[in-house]
Design a protein around this motif. Structure first.
Motif, PDB file in Angstrom:
ATOM      1  N   TYR A  76      82.514 -38.020   0.533  1.00 29.58           N
ATOM      2  CA  TYR A  76      82.036 -36.826   0.996  1.00 29.58           C
ATOM      3  C   TYR A  76      82.341 -37.464   2.425  1.00 29.58           C
ATOM      4  O   TYR A  76      82.549 -36.834   2.831  1.00 29.58           O
ATOM      5  CB  TYR A  76      80.921 -36.136   0.074  1.00 29.58           C
ATOM      6  N   LYS A  77      82.125 -38.441   2.909  1.00 28.52           N
ATOM      7  CA  LYS A  77      82.071 -39.083   3.629  1.00 28.52           C
ATOM      8  C   LYS A  77      82.649 -39.151   4.147  1.00 28.52           C
ATOM      9  O   LYS A  77      83.057 -38.951   5.874  1.00 28.52           O
ATOM     10  CB  LYS A  77      80.605 -40.312   4.164  1.00 28.52           C
ATOM     11  N   TYR A  79      85.902 -37.799   3.246  1.00 27.61           N
ATOM     12  CA  TYR A  79      86.468 -36.375   4.240  1.00 27.61           C
ATOM     13  C   TYR A  79      86.377 -35.619   5.534  1.00 27.61           C
ATOM     14  O   TYR A  79      86.967 -34.950   6.453  1.00 27.61           O
ATOM     15  CB  TYR A  79      86.125 -35.633   3.510  1.00 27.61           C
ATOM     16  N   ARG A  80      85.186 -36.662   6.109  1.00 24.81           N
ATOM     17  CA  ARG A  80      84.450 -36.185   7.705  1.00 24.81           C
ATOM     18  C   ARG A  80      86.296 -36.679   7.877  1.00 24.81           C
ATOM     19  O   ARG A  80      86.376 -35.418   8.945  1.00 24.81           O
ATOM     20  CB  ARG A  80      83.614 -37.260   8.683  1.00 24.81           C
ATOM     21  N   TYR A  86      95.237 -30.570  -3.164  1.00 21.23           N
ATOM     22  CA  TYR A  86      95.666 -31.019  -4.837  1.00 21.23           C
ATOM     23  C   TYR A  86      96.585 -29.987  -4.844  1.00 21.23           C
ATOM     24  O   TYR A  86      97.236 -29.259  -4.385  1.00 21.23           O
ATOM     25  CB  TYR A  86      94.370 -30.681  -5.760  1.00 21.23           C
ATOM     26  N   MET A  91      91.749 -25.686  -6.998  1.00 22.29           N
ATOM     27  CA  MET A  91      90.852 -26.977  -6.386  1.00 22.29           C
ATOM     28  C   MET A  91      90.617 -27.048  -5.089  1.00 22.29           C
ATOM     29  O   MET A  91      89.134 -27.089  -4.679  1.00 22.29           O
ATOM     30  CB  MET A  91      91.642 -28.391  -6.667  1.00 22.29           C
ATOM     31  N   LEU A 105      83.232 -21.707   5.307  1.00 21.57           N
ATOM     32  CA  LEU A 105      82.617 -22.629   4.746  1.00 21.57           C
ATOM     33  C   LEU A 105      83.180 -23.792   5.749  1.00 21.57           C
ATOM     34  O   LEU A 105      83.115 -24.815   6.116  1.00 21.57           O
ATOM     35  CB  LEU A 105      82.847 -22.797   2.915  1.00 21.57           C
ATOM     36  N   LYS A 109      82.868 -27.438   8.085  1.00 19.98           N
ATOM     37  CA  LYS A 109      83.231 -28.613   7.792  1.00 19.98           C
ATOM     38  C   LYS A 109      82.037 -29.916   8.706  1.00 19.98           C
ATOM     39  O   LYS A 109      81.671 -30.463   7.557  1.00 19.98           O
ATOM     40  CB  LYS A 109      84.567 -28.931   7.601  1.00 19.98           C
TER      41      LYS A 109
ATOM     42  N   LEU B 164      76.717 -23.140   0.293  1.00 23.06           N
ATOM     43  CA  LEU B 164      77.136 -24.072  -0.074  1.00 23.06           C
ATOM     44  C   LEU B 164      76.919 -24.202  -1.276  1.00 23.06           C
ATOM     45  O   LEU B 164      77.393 -24.933  -2.503  1.00 23.06           O
ATOM     46  CB  LEU B 164      76.610 -25.014   0.875  1.00 23.06           C
ATOM     47  N   THR B 173      84.194 -30.594  -6.442  1.00 17.21           N
ATOM     48  CA  THR B 173      85.555 -30.771  -6.198  1.00 17.21           C
ATOM     49  C   THR B 173      85.930 -30.254  -3.939  1.00 17.21           C
ATOM     50  O   THR B 173      85.895 -31.451  -2.983  1.00 17.21           O
ATOM     51  CB  THR B 173      86.414 -30.711  -6.349  1.00 17.21           C
ATOM     52  N   PHE B 174      85.576 -28.772  -3.345  1.00 19.05           N
ATOM     53  CA  PHE B 174      85.822 -28.467  -2.425  1.00 19.05           C
ATOM     54  C   PHE B 174      84.409 -28.888  -2.010  1.00 19.05           C
ATOM     55  O   PHE B 174      85.446 -28.862  -0.619  1.00 19.05           O
ATOM     56  CB  PHE B 174      86.163 -26.812  -2.999  1.00 19.05           C
ATOM     57  N   THR B 176      82.996 -31.454  -2.462  1.00 23.52           N
ATOM     58  CA  THR B 176      83.379 -32.952  -1.300  1.00 23.52           C
ATOM     59  C   THR B 176      83.923 -32.803  -0.778  1.00 23.52           C
ATOM     60  O   THR B 176      83.742 -33.311   0.952  1.00 23.52           O
ATOM     61  CB  THR B 176      83.705 -33.695  -2.611  1.00 23.52           C
ATOM     62  N   THR B 177      85.316 -32.282  -0.804  1.00 24.99           N
ATOM     63  CA  THR B 177      86.260 -32.936   0.425  1.00 24.99           C
ATOM     64  C   THR B 177      85.729 -31.223   2.215  1.00 24.99           C
ATOM     65  O   THR B 177      86.952 -31.578   2.680  1.00 24.99           O
ATOM     66  CB  THR B 177      88.159 -31.606   0.167  1.00 24.99           C
ATOM     67  N   LEU B 178      85.115 -31.067   1.992  1.00 25.65           N
ATOM     68  CA  LEU B 178      84.276 -30.503   3.506  1.00 25.65           C
ATOM     69  C   LEU B 178      83.347 -31.377   3.912  1.00 25.65           C
ATOM     70  O   LEU B 178      82.585 -31.088   4.269  1.00 25.65           O
ATOM     71  CB  LEU B 178      83.723 -29.011   2.938  1.00 25.65           C
ATOM     72  N   ALA B 179      83.545 -32.614   3.319  1.00 26.06           N
ATOM     73  CA  ALA B 179      82.485 -33.487   3.489  1.00 26.06           C
ATOM     74  C   ALA B 179      80.888 -33.088   3.174  1.00 26.06           C
ATOM     75  O   ALA B 179      79.991 -33.755   3.844  1.00 26.06           O
ATOM     76  CB  ALA B 179      82.761 -34.019   5.165  1.00 26.06           C
ATOM     77  N   LYS B 180      80.285 -32.719   2.283  1.00 24.16           N
ATOM     78  CA  LYS B 180      79.111 -32.458   2.269  1.00 24.16           C
ATOM     79  C   LYS B 180      78.917 -33.010   1.102  1.00 24.16           C
ATOM     80  O   LYS B 180      80.348 -32.384  -0.667  1.00 24.16           O
ATOM     81  CB  LYS B 180      79.211 -30.940   1.759  1.00 24.16           C
ATOM     82  N   ASP B 181      77.764 -33.427   0.392  1.00 22.83           N
ATOM     83  CA  ASP B 181      77.351 -33.927  -1.068  1.00 22.83           C
ATOM     84  C   ASP B 181      77.073 -33.153  -2.089  1.00 22.83           C
ATOM     85  O   ASP B 181      75.627 -32.133  -1.569  1.00 22.83           O
ATOM     86  CB  ASP B 181      76.002 -34.631  -0.372  1.00 22.83           C
TER      87      ASP B 181
END
Lengths: 257, 295
Positions: A76-77, A79-80, A86, A91, A105, A109, B164, B173-174, B176-181
């Motif tokens: 996740y980090k 993706y910063r 996908y 997805m 959302l 980010k 969130l 998955t979405f 995660t791609t937003l850079a959130k855990d």
């Protein structure tokens, strides 16, 4: 710049189903390059993207982004400064939320998600503007649940959301494969425009040889975890689908298919 | 007689609605079947019973019980996210441990004597309700707390964090791609849910003036039933919030159980009836879904 060095990837290590996909795999993607990757199923294309993004662990090797070793960095980090779209339009968006909520959302980010209001009405015009650029009429659907949009609309929205924030790399995982040919063309057009406008370094996996030829600045073909064709610059410009198809068939015949 | 029963059923439904809100968050929003509930509900009650007996102010027991519930949710979350134990198992582990923990806290089953003030009998409640009978006082306090909790939860879901959380349950998955855990978000959801469940336990303990070690058994199934009854009932009305569904479902459920008891059902059979009722609700829900898909 994105660098993969000496990657080793084994699936199911220690089990009878153990399968070594990559052993000593290296790849460098310079800044501003639009790399298309083609190859048959199981050749390691999607695994490669998953290794770049940290979705799967590797046994050896390193992943470096702009000089920073991110091999141990959590997915996740990463993706910063990565955006990813996908194959499955489901997805890249959240079906239970409205388009406005999805955009909000994505807009947050790289910010802290605290107790502030989720949807900033003042930003709605900006979202509309962004959505209007793709010409699918999404700008009028801000209050529609994303689950009720078509696959093409969802994928377009996912693409906009993935590239809404300043990112360095765009990862495209067969992002046109689930769409009808006409919609796929539109999405590919939009992708190309976004990449050029934002100067994104892009890695795209595709099964569409025409897209691999027409778009991008470099093309590689993969087979059994190895690069069997690598064309860039003028050489890439002079490559057409026939050349790739010939190579593709040659590999398949070796396999006895 | 009928009025008394109605007031009592409404009070029960409202106090247990807090638990149903918790289940709504884990089950409907996070898609996480959280069995911790069977342990965190009596945990809230145990903490409250002990504190009241030690002379702690009845209002002060509320935040303490909620904090205990939050801790329980945190533990389940950490077991699931950090140790990668499946969601159901993570909840079962915490629930099992809490059974002993609750007995350690309370010693054994513990009563709260009449002379100790609860939130239903305190001087503040007295002032607020005038000279109303105890049953009415209980109902008023239950309404106030259930409504405040509902409003707070609804407001939370309009914040960035709340949105969130909704996205986490819908598409991890979405997130995660937003850079959130997404792991942290799941833990947060469990903490919020079990905080509400322990609050429910705290208030039920004050209302019954008792903690019983077995009072948690079947509470998760109750919560699920309440949420599913509510959401099935209001399926066509999309503007009705999930928390409202949980609240209405909780009251309907308690009314059904009360009705069964009044019709002469032995209390020993209560959990059996609960399980059968739950099964019927699920099957009916599936049949309706199937009919819809075939149409």
């Amino acid at each position: 710049m994105l660098e993969l060095k000496d990657i080793k990837k084994i699936y199911n290590p220690g089990l009878i189903t153990e399968m070594c996909l990559f052993d000593g795999f290296s790849l460098t993607v310079p800044d501003g390059e639009f790399l298309s990757i083609v190859g048959s199923n199981g050749s390691g294309k999607t695994s490669l993207l998953n290794i770049i993004c940290g979705s799967i662990p590797i046994q050896r090797g390193s992943v470096t982004v702009n000089g920073e070793d991110i091999t141990g960095k959590k997915e996740y980090k990463r993706y910063r400064n990565f955006g990813r779209v996908y194959q499955d339009p489901a997805m890249g968006t959240c079906k239970d939320l409205t388009l406005l909520e999805n955009m909000s959302l994505a807009d947050n980010k790289n910010r802290h998600c605290g107790l502030g209001g989720a949807v900033n009405k003042k930003r709605a015009d900006f979202y509309k503007e962004q959505l209007a650029t793709i010409g699918l009429g999404l700008e009028d659907k801000l209050h529609v649940r994303v689950g009720s949009l078509s696959g093409g609309q969802r994928q377009a929205a996912a693409l906009i959301m993935a590239t809404m924030n300043p990112i360095d790399f765009l990862i495209l995982d067969e992002h046109t494969a689930a769409l009808d040919p006409k919609t796929a063309d539109i999405i590919m057009e939009i992708t190309d425009r976004r990449v050029k406008e934002m100067g994104l370094t892009t890695v795209m996996v595709t099964h569409n040889l025409r897209y691999a030829c027409e778009y991008g600045s470099r093309l590689i073909m993969m087979d059994k975890g190895q690069i069997v064709m690598d064309k860039a610059g003028a050489e890439k410009q002079n490559t057409d689908t026939k050349d790739i198809l010939a190579m593709f068939n040659a590999i398949s015949i070796e396999c006895g298919n | 007689m009928f009025l008394d029963l109605t007031i009592s059923v409404l009070t029960q439904g409202l106090l247990y609605a807090l638990l149903a809100y918790g289940i709504f968050i884990t089950y409907k929003i996070l898609d996480f079947p959280d069995l911790t509930v069977d342990g965190s509900f009596p945990l809230g009650a145990a903490v409250t019973a002990v504190l009241l007996n030690r002379g702690v102010n009845c209002y002060a027991t509320i935040p303490i019980a909620m904090a205990a519930g939050a801790l329980a949710g945190l533990i389940t979350g950490l077991i699931h996210v950090r140790f990668r134990i499946r969601d159901l198992l993570a909840g079962i582990i915490t629930m099992t441990a809490l059974f002993s923990v609750n007995l350690q806290i309370a010693g054994s089953n513990l009563a709260v004597p009449r002379e100790i003030d609860t939130v239903f009998t305190s001087s503040l409640t007295e002032k607020l309700t005038g000279g109303a009978p105890l049953a009415v006082k209980k109902l008023i306090v239950a309404v106030i707390i259930a409504v405040i909790a509902k409003i707070v939860i609804d407001l939370y879901f309009r914040t960035k964090s709340g949105l969130l959380l909704r996205a986490t349950g819908s598409n991890g998955t979405f997130v995660t791609t937003l850079a959130k855990d997404k792991g942290s978000m799941k833990i947060l959801g469990l903490v919020i849910a079990d905080t509400l469940v322990a609050l429910s336990g705290c208030l039920v303990c004050q209302e019954q003036r008792a903690f019983a070690a077995t009072m948690g058994t079947g509470q998760m199934v109750f919560g699920l039933a309440a949420v599913i009854i509510g959401t099935t009932l209001f399926k066509k009305l999309s503007f009705i919030k999930g928390t409202t569904c949980a609240l209405v479902g909780s009251v309907i459920y308690k009314a059904c159980i009360q009705l069964a008891i009044n019709l002469g059902l032995p209390t020993n059979l209560l959990k059996l009836v609960t399980a059968v009722l739950f099964l019927v609700i699920l099957v009916v829900g599936n049949v309706r879904k199937g009919a819809h898909e075939n149409a």
